[in-house]
Design a protein around this motif. Structure first.
Motif, PDB file in Angstrom:
ATOM      1  N   LEU A 339       2.968  -1.418  11.050  1.00 50.96           N
ATOM      2  CA  LEU A 339       2.917  -2.330   9.913  1.00 50.96           C
ATOM      3  C   LEU A 339       3.020  -1.474   8.658  1.00 50.96           C
ATOM      4  O   LEU A 339       2.179  -0.594   8.445  1.00 50.96           O
ATOM      5  CB  LEU A 339       1.611  -3.119   9.899  1.00 50.96           C
ATOM      6  N   VAL A 340       4.048  -1.711   7.854  1.00 52.22           N
ATOM      7  CA  VAL A 340       4.257  -0.887   6.665  1.00 52.22           C
ATOM      8  C   VAL A 340       4.375  -1.770   5.438  1.00 52.22           C
ATOM      9  O   VAL A 340       4.705  -2.960   5.519  1.00 52.22           O
ATOM     10  CB  VAL A 340       5.519   0.000   6.797  1.00 52.22           C
ATOM     11  N   GLY A 341       4.110  -1.176   4.290  1.00 54.85           N
ATOM     12  CA  GLY A 341       4.188  -1.883   3.021  1.00 54.85           C
ATOM     13  C   GLY A 341       3.273  -1.222   2.011  1.00 54.85           C
ATOM     14  O   GLY A 341       2.436  -0.386   2.360  1.00 54.85           O
ATOM     15  N   GLU A 342       3.423  -1.603   0.768  1.00 52.48           N
ATOM     16  CA  GLU A 342       2.601  -1.022  -0.287  1.00 52.48           C
ATOM     17  C   GLU A 342       1.176  -1.556  -0.213  1.00 52.48           C
ATOM     18  O   GLU A 342       0.890  -2.512   0.513  1.00 52.48           O
ATOM     19  CB  GLU A 342       3.210  -1.363  -1.657  1.00 52.48           C
ATOM     20  N   SER A 343       0.272  -0.955  -0.982  1.00 56.58           N
ATOM     21  CA  SER A 343      -1.092  -1.471  -1.091  1.00 56.58           C
ATOM     22  C   SER A 343      -1.034  -2.918  -1.566  1.00 56.58           C
ATOM     23  O   SER A 343      -0.262  -3.254  -2.468  1.00 56.58           O
ATOM     24  CB  SER A 343      -1.900  -0.626  -2.077  1.00 56.58           C
ATOM     25  N   GLY A 344      -1.849  -3.769  -0.945  1.00 54.34           N
ATOM     26  CA  GLY A 344      -1.849  -5.172  -1.305  1.00 54.34           C
ATOM     27  C   GLY A 344      -0.838  -5.999  -0.549  1.00 54.34           C
ATOM     28  O   GLY A 344      -0.724  -7.210  -0.785  1.00 54.34           O
ATOM     29  N   SER A 345      -0.126  -5.384   0.392  1.00 55.63           N
ATOM     30  CA  SER A 345       0.899  -6.126   1.140  1.00 55.63           C
ATOM     31  C   SER A 345       0.309  -6.960   2.270  1.00 55.63           C
ATOM     32  O   SER A 345       0.992  -7.825   2.821  1.00 55.63           O
ATOM     33  CB  SER A 345       1.942  -5.166   1.712  1.00 55.63           C
ATOM     34  N   LEU A 510       6.716   9.113   8.519  1.00 56.03           N
ATOM     35  CA  LEU A 510       5.890   9.270   9.713  1.00 56.03           C
ATOM     36  C   LEU A 510       6.120   8.111  10.681  1.00 56.03           C
ATOM     37  O   LEU A 510       6.164   8.308  11.907  1.00 56.03           O
ATOM     38  CB  LEU A 510       4.417   9.355   9.311  1.00 56.03           C
ATOM     39  N   VAL A 511       6.271   6.910  10.152  1.00 52.29           N
ATOM     40  CA  VAL A 511       6.562   5.746  10.995  1.00 52.29           C
ATOM     41  C   VAL A 511       7.846   5.967  11.779  1.00 52.29           C
ATOM     42  O   VAL A 511       7.935   5.651  12.974  1.00 52.29           O
ATOM     43  CB  VAL A 511       6.666   4.475  10.127  1.00 52.29           C
ATOM     44  N   ARG A 512       8.860   6.524  11.148  1.00 51.80           N
ATOM     45  CA  ARG A 512      10.142   6.782  11.813  1.00 51.80           C
ATOM     46  C   ARG A 512       9.962   7.753  12.974  1.00 51.80           C
ATOM     47  O   ARG A 512      10.620   7.635  14.002  1.00 51.80           O
ATOM     48  CB  ARG A 512      11.148   7.330  10.806  1.00 51.80           C
ATOM     49  N   VAL A 520       7.805  -4.964   8.221  1.00 48.40           N
ATOM     50  CA  VAL A 520       7.674  -4.605   6.804  1.00 48.40           C
ATOM     51  C   VAL A 520       6.987  -5.763   6.092  1.00 48.40           C
ATOM     52  O   VAL A 520       7.490  -6.899   6.110  1.00 48.40           O
ATOM     53  CB  VAL A 520       9.049  -4.326   6.163  1.00 48.40           C
ATOM     54  N   MET A 521       5.828  -5.500   5.458  1.00 51.48           N
ATOM     55  CA  MET A 521       5.051  -6.540   4.803  1.00 51.48           C
ATOM     56  C   MET A 521       5.141  -6.410   3.284  1.00 51.48           C
ATOM     57  O   MET A 521       5.097  -5.310   2.729  1.00 51.48           O
ATOM     58  CB  MET A 521       3.590  -6.486   5.246  1.00 51.48           C
ATOM     59  N   GLN A 522       5.251  -7.561   2.641  1.00 54.00           N
ATOM     60  CA  GLN A 522       5.264  -7.634   1.179  1.00 54.00           C
ATOM     61  C   GLN A 522       4.525  -8.891   0.754  1.00 54.00           C
ATOM     62  O   GLN A 522       4.884  -9.993   1.171  1.00 54.00           O
ATOM     63  CB  GLN A 522       6.692  -7.647   0.634  1.00 54.00           C
ATOM     64  N   ARG A 523       3.482  -8.720  -0.035  1.00 55.53           N
ATOM     65  CA  ARG A 523       2.690  -9.840  -0.547  1.00 55.53           C
ATOM     66  C   ARG A 523       2.250 -10.791   0.572  1.00 55.53           C
ATOM     67  O   ARG A 523       2.339 -12.008   0.443  1.00 55.53           O
ATOM     68  CB  ARG A 523       3.455 -10.611  -1.618  1.00 55.53           C
ATOM     69  N   GLY A 524       1.796 -10.211   1.674  1.00 56.36           N
ATOM     70  CA  GLY A 524       1.227 -11.000   2.752  1.00 56.36           C
ATOM     71  C   GLY A 524       2.213 -11.527   3.767  1.00 56.36           C
ATOM     72  O   GLY A 524       1.816 -12.066   4.803  1.00 56.36           O
ATOM     73  N   LEU A 547      11.632   0.908  -0.235  1.00 54.18           N
ATOM     74  CA  LEU A 547      10.648   1.755   0.451  1.00 54.18           C
ATOM     75  C   LEU A 547      11.325   2.984   1.042  1.00 54.18           C
ATOM     76  O   LEU A 547      10.838   4.114   0.900  1.00 54.18           O
ATOM     77  CB  LEU A 547       9.949   0.969   1.560  1.00 54.18           C
ATOM     78  N   LEU A 548      12.452   2.767   1.708  1.00 54.49           N
ATOM     79  CA  LEU A 548      13.146   3.879   2.364  1.00 54.49           C
ATOM     80  C   LEU A 548      13.711   4.863   1.341  1.00 54.49           C
ATOM     81  O   LEU A 548      13.720   6.080   1.577  1.00 54.49           O
ATOM     82  CB  LEU A 548      14.268   3.348   3.254  1.00 54.49           C
ATOM     83  N   GLU A 549      14.168   4.364   0.216  1.00 51.88           N
ATOM     84  CA  GLU A 549      14.720   5.247  -0.812  1.00 51.88           C
ATOM     85  C   GLU A 549      13.643   6.100  -1.473  1.00 51.88           C
ATOM     86  O   GLU A 549      13.958   7.099  -2.135  1.00 51.88           O
ATOM     87  CB  GLU A 549      15.440   4.411  -1.875  1.00 51.88           C
ATOM     88  N   SER A 550      12.380   5.708  -1.301  1.00 52.07           N
ATOM     89  CA  SER A 550      11.279   6.460  -1.911  1.00 52.07           C
ATOM     90  C   SER A 550      10.823   7.643  -1.062  1.00 52.07           C
ATOM     91  O   SER A 550      10.008   8.447  -1.519  1.00 52.07           O
ATOM     92  CB  SER A 550      10.081   5.523  -2.150  1.00 52.07           C
TER      93      SER A 550
END
Length: 576
Positions: A339-345, A510-512, A520-524, A547-550
């Protein structure tokens, strides 16, 4: 009201001499620096130069001496620390200066961005009150003008509503906002040198990129020299003109970013390069394959984990917030789902629901065919034997007063499994599974390294012989080299024991390396779901692509200097 002319005057840096000779000389020169605490020498004979307006990265694992060198430059060594050698700043030897004579340089000419914004700001004072202390370093007696300088600096570092930030307490701001505040306070007096100590280690990958972009932008706009401290070679390669690689307080390799990154000559630099997930996405392919083969031969079986249409809301200050919104995913036995995503996802809420620590408003959750939602904690105990959690931070998840044997044995005691002798045997087996010896049984967490602590946490989760383990950012508090060891342990255990993992992380590189499938989660909500190969190779959603570009790749470091400068490779046999 402060005039714009006055603000412009205060923000403009004046070169006192303006001479070409001064511009060509290094801003920071360190020669023969050694640091000791009592009889223990922690930094030995370190030397390097940092040019004006240039960037240099100190890289290495925890204990390599990176932060000690920075604190020696800042004259902020802990009690008992003693530095010898020569440190020249702007042409002046500063190591021998008295504290009274050095203090005017700290903050004004040498800025500092610490690692953890949560521990660097006073939680009971507003950001504005603390910012005023930094503004006192600016030669301006007028309080209104100082506040205007603060607000303008907050805007410059990308804080959208400077006045709201000024009036807020630290707990009211996100981690990324707090780090921008610290950078703003550090650059407010317009220093010549900015020391950034692991400024993004606890941040999401997208916020990490924004912070690093900000530092690079400020460095060039304000002509600031940047001394960056990091354990991540990819970040260092993207952001620094030159690198100094440290191990056990000794320089292993130093030179231009291009030379060190593209062809590391020392064994230690090569190891750091190999341990960075972004640079080695297929490192664990062979370890992951057994789970894929297991999946391929058992497609007729139901998934080990099924989350179907789950929604969870919370009421905060009278407002209803949807933390998880119609989330569904399935995990096959013997595989890893991320499960991936920014804080708050919504990642953390999703795993709390999976563990039965929260109950969904609607939807169903099943593990090994057993429905979890709607059950009491007492009825969940039998499930928890087969569903375990490894927490994010090994430094806080283990009771500091207990010994390793007690920590690993406690789940067996709670479930009253086996005799005393059988429990002891299970503890030793669990420790052996994670590569730890029996000589650690009587140690407390404080006597263990970060990697050893996390291995103990994993052993604790294994001792009940569960089928499913939830891994909540299990390596985010660890160096990349220690992280690599932990990942290898996890994948080896999965291949051998057929474990099923749910892996929560903001580190997509690391996920890769680790996962088979990803949501991929965004805003729940889940905005994209599929195999790691498909998601990373052909993302369909703009959010996933961002996300991947970061992910730091180190490519900027290769492009920065097409003509590598000479570097110094140190005698490894002599060091050993």
């Amino acid at each position: 009201m402060a005039s714009q002319d006055r603000l412009t005057e205060l923000f403009a840096r004046t070169d006192v001499t303006g001479s070409a000779l001064r511009r060509s000389s290094p801003l920071l020169r360190i020669d023969g620096l050694s640091v000791s605490y009592g009889p223990q020498q922690v930094v030995s004979d370190v030397g390097f130069e940092l040019g004006r307006g240039k960037s240099l990265a100190l890289i290495g694992e925890s204990g390599s001496g990176k932060s000690t060198i920075a604190r020696a430059v800042l004259r902020l060594l802990a009690t008992g620390g003693r530095a010898n050698g020569r440190v020249e700043f702007d042409g002046q030897e500063v190591l021998g200066l008295s504290e009274r004579r050095f203090r005017p340089l700290r903050g004004r000419a040498i800025g500092f961005v610490p690692q953890d914004p949560g521990n660097s700001l006073n939680p009971v004072r507003t950001i504005g009150a603390q910012a005023m202390e930094a503004a006192a370093l600016v030669d301006e007696p007028n309080k209104a003008i100082r506040k205007a300088l603060i607000l303008e600096t907050f805007a410059q570092v990308g804080l959208d509503n400077p006045q709201r930030v000024y009036d807020s307490y630290p707990h009211q701001l996100s981690g990324g906002m707090l780090q921008r505040v610290l950078i703003g306070l550090a650059v407010l007096p317009r220093p010549l040198l900015l020391v950034a100590d692991e400024p993004t280690s606890a941040l999401d990958v997208t916020i990490q990129k924004r912070i690093l972009d900000l530092l690079s932008k400020l460095q060039h706009e304000l002509d600031i020299s940047l001394l960056l401290i990091t354990h991540d070679l990819a970040i260092a390669a993207e952001r620094a003109d030159s690198l100094v690689v440290l191990k056990d307080g000794i320089v292993q390799e130093a030179g231009s970013t291009t030379a060190v990154f593209s062809a590391p000559a020392s064994a230690y630099a090569r190891k750091l390069h190999a341990d960075v997930p972004a640079l080695n996405p297929d490192r664990y392919r062979k370890l992951r394959d057994p789970a894929f083969r297991l999946l391929g031969t058992k497609t007729d079986k139901a998934p080990k984990i099924e989350v179907s249409g789950v929604t969870k809301t919370f009421t905060v200050d009278g407002k209803v917030l949807t933390a998880v919104n119609d989330v569904s995913f399935a995990v096959q036995a013997g595989t890893t789902h991320a499960l991936v995503g920014e804080s708050g996802s919504g990642k953390t809420t999703a795993i709390r629901l999976l563990l039965g620590l929260e109950q969904p408003d609607i939807g169903n959750i099943a593990v090994a065919g057993e429905q979890l939602n709607g059950r009491s904690p007492e009825s969940l105990r039998a499930v928890w034997r087969h569903l375990q959690l490894v927490y994010q931070n090994p430094f806080t998840s283990l009771d500091p007063t207990w010994k390793v044997e007690q920590l690993v044995r406690e789940p067996l005691d709670q479930f009253k499994i086996g005799t005393r002798e059988e429990r002891s045997a299970r503890v030793r087996e669990a420790l052996a599974n994670v590569g730890l010896g029996e000589h650690l049984l009587l140690r407390k967490p404080e006597a263990l390294s970060g990697g050893q602590r996390q291995r103990v946490a994993i052993a604790r989760s294994l001792v009940l012989k569960p089928d499913v383990i939830v891994l909540d950012e299990p390596t985010s508090a660890l160096d990349v080299s220690v992280q690599a060891d932990i990942v290898e342990v996890l994948l080896s255990l999965q291949a051998r024991l057929g474990l099923t993992y749910v892996f929560v992380s903001h580190d997509l590189a690391l996920v890769r390396q680790l996962a088979h499938t990803v949501s991929v989660m965004q805003r729940g909500r889940i905005v994209e779901h599929g195999s790691v190969t498909d998601i990373f190779g052909n993302p369909q959603q703009p959010y996933t692509r961002s996300l991947l570009e970061s992910i730091p790749s180190g490519a900027a470091g290769i492009a920065r200097a097409p003509h590598p400068q000479p570097r110094r490779i140190f005698n490894e046999e002599k060091i050993a």
